[in-house]
Design a protein around this motif. Structure first.
Motif: not given
Lengths: 113, 112
Positions: B14-16, B60-63, B76-79, B111-112
């Motif tokens: 889900q988003e977020g 929103r991405l960190m590797a 993934i943060t707050a997709a 998903l929105a």
């Protein structure tokens, strides 16, 4: 700045026919790769060039595939004769050197019928 | 033989929400790359990790990379919906070889 340019984008051929793909890497990039990507899978390395020298071609089916990188710039990948199982996306990529990130072209989608 | 495995293969979120994609590899390497691929498109470089403990962030991405555990993560943060794509990790060649190996890919759908 232009990225990695590949042509053609799409190619449909009958089995047993030859086909060739062309790649123009980013200017100044010494390392050039050809990858094969099947649907739903990650790219698989076919061959890697350092300038004009092929330093890893262990995954290239040499009975039907050939590649060249004349003058260490553009490269061509050829299949002769093509088989049905060769249908895939052929990706070209280039990088400054073997440690740097690779930049990919749009790929050539080959369909062998 | 070098093997690179990603987990999960498919991810619907889900988003977020937050989530992590894992990339495990089977032999010594200190170079790892993350790529994004949209349907019908080529691969876009996201991160280059060149040492143990390396951490990189973009939006929103960190590797991160742990070479001792032979593990890299993509968090993934707050997709958001725009992150929907397939994400690949690729491991640089082990000592003595020149073979880059890509993982199986993680197909992400937000998903929105």
């Amino acid at each position: 700045e232009a990225g990695v340019v590949q042509s053609p984008r799409y190619k449909i051929i009958e089995k047993k026919q030859p086909v060739a793909f062309w790649c123009n890497p980013i200017s100044g990039h010494n390392t050039l790769y050809w990858y094969l990507q099947n649907l739903g899978q990650g790219p698989e390395l076919l061959i890697r060039y350092e300038n004009e020298e092929a330093v890893d071609d262990s995954q290239l089916p040499k009975d039907r595939f050939s590649a060249e990188r004349l003058k260490g710039v553009d490269s061509t990948l050829k299949i002769q004769p093509a088989e049905l199982g060769d249908s895939a996306v052929y990706l070209c990529a280039s990088s400054l050197d073997m440690d740097a990130e690779a930049f990919f072209g749009q790929g050539t989608r080959l369909t062998v019928v | 033989e070098l093997k690179v495995e990603q987990n999960p293969l498919f991810l619907s979120m889900q988003e977020g929400k937050n989530y992590t994609i894992y990339c495990n590899y089977s032999t010594t390497s200190d170079r790892l790359y993350w790529y994004r691929q949209d349907p019908g498109k080529s691969l876009e470089s996201l991160f280059v990790l060149l040492s143990n403990g390396a951490v990189k962030q973009e939006g929103r991405l960190m590797a991160s990379l742990d070479t001792k555990a032979r593990l890299s993560t993509l968090h993934i943060t707050a997709a958001v919906h725009d992150l929907s794509a397939t994400y690949f990790c690729a491991v640089g060649p082990p000592s003595g070889t020149y073979k880059y190996i890509f993982g199986t890919g993680t197909r992400l759908k937000v998903l929105a």
